[in-house]
Structures are given as C-alpha cells and as structure tokens.
Design an enzyme around this catalytic site. Sequence first.
Site, mmCIF file in Angstrom:
data_model
loop_
_atom_site.group_PDB
_atom_site.id
_atom_site.type_symbol
_atom_site.label_atom_id
_atom_site.label_comp_id
_atom_site.label_asym_id
_atom_site.label_seq_id
_atom_site.Cartn_x
_atom_site.Cartn_y
_atom_site.Cartn_z
ATOM 1 N N CYS A 59 0.210 1.067 -3.253
ATOM 2 C CA CYS A 59 0.219 2.243 -2.376
ATOM 3 C C CYS A 59 0.980 1.988 -1.084
ATOM 4 C CB CYS A 59 -1.206 2.671 -2.031
ATOM 5 S SG CYS A 59 -2.050 3.576 -3.340
ATOM 6 N N HIS B 124 -4.335 -2.105 8.368
ATOM 7 C CA HIS B 124 -4.279 -1.702 6.967
ATOM 8 C C HIS B 124 -2.896 -1.145 6.659
ATOM 9 C CE1 HIS B 124 -5.174 0.911 3.465
ATOM 10 N NE2 HIS B 124 -6.142 0.052 3.209
ATOM 11 N N GLU C 168 -6.708 -5.477 3.385
ATOM 12 C CA GLU C 168 -5.429 -5.021 2.801
ATOM 13 C C GLU C 168 -4.376 -4.860 3.893
ATOM 14 O OE1 GLU C 168 -7.585 -2.380 -0.734
ATOM 15 O OE2 GLU C 168 -6.930 -1.378 1.093
ATOM 16 N N GLY D 28 -9.717 8.015 10.377
ATOM 17 C CA GLY D 28 -9.741 6.561 10.236
ATOM 18 C C GLY D 28 -8.673 6.102 9.259
ATOM 19 N N HIS D 29 -8.480 6.850 8.207
ATOM 20 C CA HIS D 29 -7.387 6.584 7.256
ATOM 21 C C HIS D 29 -6.393 7.728 7.381
ATOM 22 C CE1 HIS D 29 -4.949 5.643 3.866
ATOM 23 N NE2 HIS D 29 -5.803 4.795 3.320
ATOM 24 N N CYS E 274 -6.576 4.421 -6.204
ATOM 25 C CA CYS E 274 -5.568 5.168 -5.447
ATOM 26 C C CYS E 274 -4.156 4.939 -5.971
ATOM 27 C CB CYS E 274 -5.650 4.793 -3.967
ATOM 28 S SG CYS E 274 -5.662 3.013 -3.649
ATOM 29 N N GLU F 246 -0.266 -4.116 -1.623
ATOM 30 C CA GLU F 246 -0.799 -3.010 -2.418
ATOM 31 C C GLU F 246 0.315 -2.066 -2.852
ATOM 32 O OE1 GLU F 246 -3.899 0.745 -1.914
ATOM 33 O OE2 GLU F 246 -3.962 -0.914 -0.479
#
Length: 647
Positions: A334, A264, A316, A187-188, A412, A332
Amino acid sequence: MINNQNFISLKQISINKGFWSYYIKLIKDVMIPYQWEALNDRVPDAEPSHVIKNFKIAAGEIQGEFGGMVFQDSDLYKWLEAVSYSLIAYPDAELERTADEVIDLIAKVQQSDGYLNTYFTIKEPDKKWTNVRDCHELYCAGHLIEAAVAYYEATGKKKLLDVACRFADHIDSVFGPEPHKKKGYPGHEEIELALVKLYRVTNEKRYLNLSRYFIDERGKRPLYFEVETQKRGNTSFFNLWDELGPKYFQVHLPVREQTTAEGHAVRAVYLYSGMADVALETKDQSLIDACKRLWDNLTKKRMYVTGSIGSMSTGESLTFDYDLPNDTNYSETCASVGLVFFAHRMLQIDPDNRYSDVMERALYNTVISGMSLDGKKFFYVNPLEVWPEACEKNKVKSHVKYTRQPWFGCACCPPNIARLLTSLGKYIYSKRSNEIFVHLFVDSELQDTISGSEVKIKQRTQYPWDEKIIIDIDSKKETEFTLSIRIPGWCKKSKVKVNNDVIDLDSVMEKGYAKINRRWKHDSLEIYLSMPVMRIKANPKVREDEGKVAIQRGPIVYCLEEVDNGKNLNNIVLSRNCEFEIKKDKSLNDVYVIETDAEREKYDDWNDELYKSDVKVSYEKTRIRFVPYFAWANRAPGEMEVWVREK
C-alpha cells in the site's frame, strides 16, 4: 463530471495490448471475483474478511457481532472502486448488478444524519468521533468517497455519490474551525485526497475547504489527539501513540514546516497526496514547497531501489535517512501504491521526470510484486532479501513472508493494487492547456479534443522489454500542440524521430521531457530508449548495500532466487566485467530474465568451528539467473536477494 478541461477521464483512454493489458484483464477476470469471494468469507484457508457480514448486521438483515479490524469497511470500498474502473474497460452487466446490490446495502447502513461506519453502528454507537486518532472513521469515509466518485464516473449512477455527499456533509458538520465543531483531523490520512475528488465532481467548495482544514489543522498546538485522549480518560484503541509518538501520525509539526517523511509510510504518502491536491486547486505555493521538500527527502534518502518505502516493521514506518535494511524492512504494498498517488499528483503541479521516474519504478517493481502472477495470492510486505528459515524462527523477521498469502486479516493491499491498476490509464497521460504529456510507455490510446480538433494519440510498444515505442498522432484537422515525452532518468542513450526526422533532444528537453511542438495531423514518432543491463549502486551511507550492486534493465529491478541459483545466495559474487545475456522465460509469463557467469565462494572444512582466523577462500565459477523482482516467489519457495556482492 469533473469540471476541469485539463483533467483526462479514464473513458478517454484504452489500454490495448502489451505488459499492462495482462494485469488489467487479470484483475477483471480473477482478482475482482476472487476478492468478492474473500469479502464474503468464501475463500478456503484464507483469513475471514467479515466485511459483507458486517454490513448485513449493521443494516439489520442478520444478527451477529462485528468482525475484523476497526477499518474493515474500507476493503469493500476499495473493491468497489476497482470494479468501477474495470467496468469502463470491460463493461459487465452482471458485475454491475452485483455492485448495485452492494451499494443498496451500503445505503441501508447509512444513518439519518449521514453517518456511515459498521464498527461504530454495531459495536460502539455511543463513541462515534471520540477517537479519530485510532479508529479510522475518516479513513473509511475517504475510501467510500473515492468509490462513489469512481462509480459515478463509470456508470453515471448517483446513488453511492449521494450517500458519500450526505456522509461528507455530516463530517463537515462535525469538524471545522467554527467554535461548535471539533478541531480534529484523521489519525490515518486518506479523506483529504478523497474530498478533493468529491469537490471536482460536485463543484461543492465546502468539500475542498474541509480537506484544506484537515491539512492546515494538523500539527497545531495543542495537539488534538492529546486533547481527545484526555477527554476519553486516556484510553487507546492501539498503543502506537505511546510507542512512536506524534511523528508516527505526521502531527509533530504543521505540514508546511515538515521537512522529512516520518511515521507510518502509507499515512504519510496519503497525506502528501492530499496536500498536493489541495495545493493544485488553491495555488498554495507554501503547500507546494512543502510537498517538494517531503518528496525529495522521501525519494532521495528513504526509498528502496524497488520503489518501496517504510524500513521498519514497528508501526509500518519510515525511520531515518539512509536506513534501508533489506531483510527486515516492511515496504508495505500500500505504501508504494500511495507513492504512485503522490508522484502522479506532483506531475499535475510540476511535470518533471523526477516524479514520473519514481512512479514508474514503484509500479513495475513493488506494486505488482504485491500480487502473484495468477492474481490469487498477495504480499503485504516486500523485502529485498529473504532467508526462509529466519522468517520462520527469528521473531524480528516474522512479518516477512516468503510465499504470498491468499488473504489477510488486515487486507488493505489486495484491493489497493486492484484499484490502482484498473485506473492505470489516468497515470499514462496528462494535459496542460495545449500540451499532452506522455508519462508512461504503455500500449494504449488517448482520445482528446485539442484546439477544437479531435485527436487520437496511440502508443504501440512491448515496453518494458523492448526499447522501441511508436506513437501515432491522428488529428481530424491540422492542430498545433506540444507533445511532451518523458525520457527516463535511467536511460543514458535515447533517440526520438518524427516522421523519420531525428529530433535534436538537447534543444527540446525540459525537466526530463522532450517537448515537441508542431502542427500535427497524421504523424508518427519513434522513440528508442537504450536498455543495457545496469549495475546500480547505493549511496555509501546505505550501510547494508556497501560493496553490492542491484541489477536493473529499463525500469525493472532484478533479483536472485534459490530455485534458479541454489541455497546460500549470499555466497554469490559478481565480477565487474561479466557479460549479461537477456532471455525470455515462458515459465514466468514471458518475462525477460538475465543470465551471467559469476563465482561462488567456497571454504575449507570448518570442523564445526564458529569462528576462525586462518580461513582459505576459493571461488567456483557458476552460471546465475536473475528474474524480475515483481516475479519472485511464483515458483518454488526459497531464498531471494536483490543486492549482490561485487568482486
């Protein structure tokens, strides 16, 4: 070690002085120890991390309940990765001992079948691999693998690498095209690029094939996430699928059919980085073409001038072309780190300054905006306009902070900054056969073997403040190769000299690189990149920036702060013919600031009226100061804006 002569090891590169040496030493001296304290819940007034505690509980060393996010393990792995790179530049026996102890703890948590995740070990041991859409098991595994590869490269120690291989073998036994395996994918995204790193170190092709499987399976019908959800009774860990749908997870189409960057932002660029890695290793042209299409959409229609991405706080996420609000954007940290990853991988496929220019833009602006100048506070969100009262009282803007935070419940970003900047040497140079590329201008030295000769390439520069870069070539014997030097797209006037002979750039330019082929022995190049102060305008389709300009010099984007210019920054107007003065500011770590004359709008007394038709506006001359965007919020808190109205 990596079995590819075209890859340059971090051990071949040293960053000596200048702009980036400050950051790399700061991470070694301040950020790594500070983050270690945070991971151990020893930073006063900071949100607890729970990370080390979780590992000790999972290892049976202490009693307790799992704490933090479902993906909390990843913070430790990113910290370990940063430690690994730092040990290459700054050997530190005590830090290495601490890392070894952490690795012992991680190995103790690993189960007999190779599985490793503290959340599921402690909290839901019977639900492993039942919700890969939401629960980040594969994401955490990816960060473990990256840390393991980095630590092995830095120290030669294999304990964590063996842990990672056992976990990767377990994952390979669970997922894949075979009938008895799950047809899932993360999923990520993250494990895709990590598995390619593991393949390059071990030469075990199963890891490359597993990465390719995760990429190829994504977006196929029926969607695995829907099948998986039905199997567990339609329960969700998060509600993002119902709220944002398949695009949020980049599963709306198979990856080769995707043409726009969706969902995302961090997940997206991690996926694209993995796609580029697999495409490079397998020579998959359809995957390369997909990467280029997604790159173009992302950077030409959905990226901020600071190199940040992700315009919506909900999820996000990326939204649609030219939707780039300045005061509610997420951006973000990241996501910009991931954009650097993507750019760097595209450079290995196709050396072109359209990739290295974006890599530079993200590094010098949003990535280092994510940390304070003292290395102890951090931004998760990187807006381009801030009104503190609105951030406090308007819930739509509550995600925007006007001061950096000591830590986050979802932490993160801080270790992501640390692992990127401690590995910065890998991003400066690359190699292709008998060609060395200089992508970034950093005071540094590369040692490599070209055509059997030991060659040193040394940069001396005060870039990004100074326009001059000197590159010294020292070869043990006369050796023919091509030195390809990026000429940034923002630079409209440049000059390159070799041993005082001016190079005709028009005759050697290719995709934004000056390709200088000759027999080298003891030679010196001088590069001049003109750095006037530029007024950047946005495409008229970016509605928020119509009639405004952003100030940029070299790769640095600037902003106005209340501490220098007073309240109501929105009242400041630049004239089109104002002249800019560049100054060094010692209060901001010797950054260069820009001053100019401007005007501030003044109005008659409104007598508490909210709306009027007969408004008289006058203009008052004022002196204003711009500071580098990365350096904002290091003094008194207050308003900030990047885009300034132009008269």
